[in-house]
Design a protein around this motif. Structure first.
Motif, PDB file in Angstrom:
ATOM      1  N   TRP A   1     -29.114   6.039  15.330  1.00 40.86           N
ATOM      2  CA  TRP A   1     -27.937   5.965  14.474  1.00 40.86           C
ATOM      3  C   TRP A   1     -26.885   5.790  15.361  1.00 40.86           C
ATOM      4  CZ3 TRP A   1     -28.084   6.402   8.114  1.00 40.86           C
ATOM      5  CH2 TRP A   1     -29.414   5.993   8.004  1.00 40.86           C
ATOM      6  N   ARG A   2     -26.709   6.525  16.067  1.00 42.31           N
ATOM      7  CA  ARG A   2     -25.537   6.560  16.939  1.00 42.31           C
ATOM      8  C   ARG A   2     -25.631   5.458  17.464  1.00 42.31           C
ATOM      9  NH1 ARG A   2     -25.901  11.100  21.705  1.00 42.31           N
ATOM     10  NH2 ARG A   2     -27.640   9.596  22.084  1.00 42.31           N
ATOM     11  N   TYR A   3     -26.461   4.329  17.915  1.00 40.62           N
ATOM     12  CA  TYR A   3     -26.464   3.071  18.727  1.00 40.62           C
ATOM     13  C   TYR A   3     -26.413   2.139  17.175  1.00 40.62           C
ATOM     14  CZ  TYR A   3     -27.635   5.823  22.646  1.00 40.62           C
ATOM     15  OH  TYR A   3     -28.274   6.505  23.931  1.00 40.62           O
TER      16      TYR A   3
ATOM     17  N   GLU B   1     -26.480  10.954   2.629  1.00 43.87           N
ATOM     18  CA  GLU B   1     -26.262  11.795   3.318  1.00 43.87           C
ATOM     19  C   GLU B   1     -26.594  11.267   4.881  1.00 43.87           C
ATOM     20  OE1 GLU B   1     -25.464  14.620   3.105  1.00 43.87           O
ATOM     21  OE2 GLU B   1     -25.647  15.802   5.178  1.00 43.87           O
ATOM     22  N   ALA B   2     -26.867  10.337   5.427  1.00 46.95           N
ATOM     23  CA  ALA B   2     -27.320   9.713   6.656  1.00 46.95           C
ATOM     24  C   ALA B   2     -26.126   9.848   7.008  1.00 46.95           C
ATOM     25  CB  ALA B   2     -28.119   9.656   7.488  1.00 46.95           C
ATOM     26  N   TRP B   3     -25.409   8.234   6.012  1.00 46.18           N
ATOM     27  CA  TRP B   3     -24.922   7.218   6.429  1.00 46.18           C
ATOM     28  C   TRP B   3     -23.356   8.231   6.364  1.00 46.18           C
ATOM     29  CZ3 TRP B   3     -23.579   2.548   7.215  1.00 46.18           C
ATOM     30  CH2 TRP B   3     -25.120   1.215   7.424  1.00 46.18           C
ATOM     31  N   LEU B   4     -23.605   9.093   5.659  1.00 45.42           N
ATOM     32  CA  LEU B   4     -21.588   9.816   5.002  1.00 45.42           C
ATOM     33  C   LEU B   4     -21.651  10.491   6.328  1.00 45.42           C
ATOM     34  CD1 LEU B   4     -20.064  10.830   3.918  1.00 45.42           C
ATOM     35  CD2 LEU B   4     -21.074  12.219   3.044  1.00 45.42           C
TER      36      LEU B   4
ATOM     37  N   PRO C   1     -20.294  13.088  12.853  1.00 45.50           N
ATOM     38  CA  PRO C   1     -21.414  12.858  13.582  1.00 45.50           C
ATOM     39  C   PRO C   1     -22.579  14.231  14.163  1.00 45.50           C
ATOM     40  CG  PRO C   1     -19.723  11.203  14.284  1.00 45.50           C
ATOM     41  CD  PRO C   1     -19.108  12.972  13.527  1.00 45.50           C
ATOM     42  N   TYR C   2     -23.307  13.965  13.914  1.00 47.44           N
ATOM     43  CA  TYR C   2     -24.418  14.971  15.057  1.00 47.44           C
ATOM     44  C   TYR C   2     -24.280  16.043  15.685  1.00 47.44           C
ATOM     45  CZ  TYR C   2     -27.438  12.513  11.056  1.00 47.44           C
ATOM     46  OH  TYR C   2     -27.976  12.301   9.822  1.00 47.44           O
TER      47      TYR C   2
ATOM     48  N   ALA D   1     -33.640  17.936  16.665  1.00 43.34           N
ATOM     49  CA  ALA D   1     -34.167  17.284  16.488  1.00 43.34           C
ATOM     50  C   ALA D   1     -35.241  16.441  17.371  1.00 43.34           C
ATOM     51  CB  ALA D   1     -33.121  15.724  16.398  1.00 43.34           C
ATOM     52  N   ARG D   2     -34.335  16.762  18.730  1.00 44.64           N
ATOM     53  CA  ARG D   2     -35.182  16.626  20.058  1.00 44.64           C
ATOM     54  C   ARG D   2     -36.376  17.658  20.292  1.00 44.64           C
ATOM     55  NH1 ARG D   2     -31.520  17.364  23.397  1.00 44.64           N
ATOM     56  NH2 ARG D   2     -30.872  14.731  24.044  1.00 44.64           N
ATOM     57  N   ASP D   3     -36.351  18.995  20.190  1.00 41.06           N
ATOM     58  CA  ASP D   3     -37.496  20.107  19.844  1.00 41.06           C
ATOM     59  C   ASP D   3     -38.555  19.508  18.838  1.00 41.06           C
ATOM     60  OD1 ASP D   3     -36.262  20.985  21.635  1.00 41.06           O
ATOM     61  OD2 ASP D   3     -35.350  22.910  20.575  1.00 41.06           O
ATOM     62  N   ASN D   4     -37.591  19.018  17.924  1.00 45.00           N
ATOM     63  CA  ASN D   4     -39.302  18.353  16.593  1.00 45.00           C
ATOM     64  C   ASN D   4     -39.992  17.568  17.230  1.00 45.00           C
ATOM     65  OD1 ASN D   4     -38.181  20.428  15.158  1.00 45.00           O
ATOM     66  ND2 ASN D   4     -37.352  18.567  13.406  1.00 45.00           N
ATOM     67  N   LEU D   5     -39.404  16.890  18.038  1.00 44.85           N
ATOM     68  CA  LEU D   5     -39.874  14.794  18.718  1.00 44.85           C
ATOM     69  C   LEU D   5     -40.531  15.174  19.911  1.00 44.85           C
ATOM     70  CD1 LEU D   5     -36.823  12.290  18.417  1.00 44.85           C
ATOM     71  CD2 LEU D   5     -38.873  12.313  16.927  1.00 44.85           C
TER      72      LEU D   5
END
Ligand SMILES: N[C@@H](CCC(=O)N[C@@H](CS)C(=O)NCC(=O)O)C(=O)O
Length: 245
Positions: free
Chosen positions: A111-113, A141-144, A150-151, A159-163
């Motif tokens: 979503w940063r992009y 929540e994500a839009w907010l 921003p994250y 998030a990177r670890d989960n991926l």
């Protein structure tokens, strides 16, 4: 067949890849996520969840990318992309379900992009009006978050670890070069959009032959499929992320 999609949406990419593997003709209708077309009443009639993709076939609408692909398999069985063996089919479905559960991790990067720039410029009243249109609390929540908060680097790391854990699971479960016994299937198609993002930005160093030989080999074979190329997984990195990140 009409596909409502967004070029950079991972769930849309999954369905485009599947359609191309099947060799099916379809009309693509692009939904601009940053302009919230997915929350407009006209689109909500097609998918009440307010997300892409959605498919219209024989005048009937269907949503959820995994469901759409299984529907396409049922109406167009050749070439076969879902196993017939009940256990293998169950394994394939578990892959799809597992990857679907990781979408929140990808959103933090993507979503940063695609959404953040526009969301950040909204006034308070515009943002409130926007939030009211979003059907799911999780996406509100994500839009907010992207609009106002921003994250953080820590959240991106998490998030990177989960991926990356998904890559480990792939390495461990690979059978004869594919995710499910019996050959290339919807399971491979379902994870491909995630692996694309991991390989181009999120954790490219985790996709090296010496670290994960089976996944690395799988990724090379998958990217050489003509259907993958036709499905157009264009890079996100042609657009810079918001510099405030
Ligand atoms: N589980 C759904 C996920 C769909 C989804 O999250 N789509 C994203 C793009 S990948 C979207 O429409 N995001 C826009 C938003 O949430 O406002 C599926 O597989 O179809």
């Amino acid at each position: 067949m009409v596909l409502y999609h967004a070029w950079k949406s991972s769930a849309s990419r999954r369905v485009r890849f599947f359609l191309e593997e099947k060799g099916l003709d379809y009309v693509a209708h692009e939904i601009d996520l940053s302009r919230q077309e997915q929350h407009q009443p006209a689109f909500l009639k097609v998918n009440p969840l307010g997300v892409v993709p959605a498919l219209i076939h024989d005048g009937r609408a269907l949503h959820e990318s995994g469901t759409i692909c299984e529907y396409l398999e049922a109406v167009c069985p050749e070439p076969q992309l879902c196993p017939t063996d009940p256990y293998d089919l169950a394994q394939m479905r578990n892959w799809v379900r597992y990857v679907d559960g990781l979408i929140g991790n990808l959103i933090r990067f993507n979503w940063r992009y695609t959404i953040q720039d526009r969301a950040a410029k909204l006034s308070e009243s515009e943002l409130q009006a926007l939030l009211e249109k979003i059907p799911s609390a999780e996406r509100r929540e994500a839009w907010l978050r992207v609009a106002r908060n921003p994250y953080t680097a820590e959240e991106l790391d998490e998030a990177r670890d989960n991926l990356v854990a998904m890559l480990d699971r792939m390495e461990e479960m690979m059978v004869d070069g594919w995710l499910v016994r019996g050959g290339f299937s919807l399971a491979d198609i379902a994870v491909a959009p995630f692996v694309k993002r991991i390989s181009e930005e999120i954790a490219p160093d985790e996709l090296l032959q010496e670290k994960r030989p089976k996944v690395t080999d799988w990724w090379a074979r998958l990217q050489s499929r003509p259907a993958y190329i036709r499905a157009r997984f264009d890079p996100f990195l042609s657009v810079e992320p918001d510099p405030s990140q």
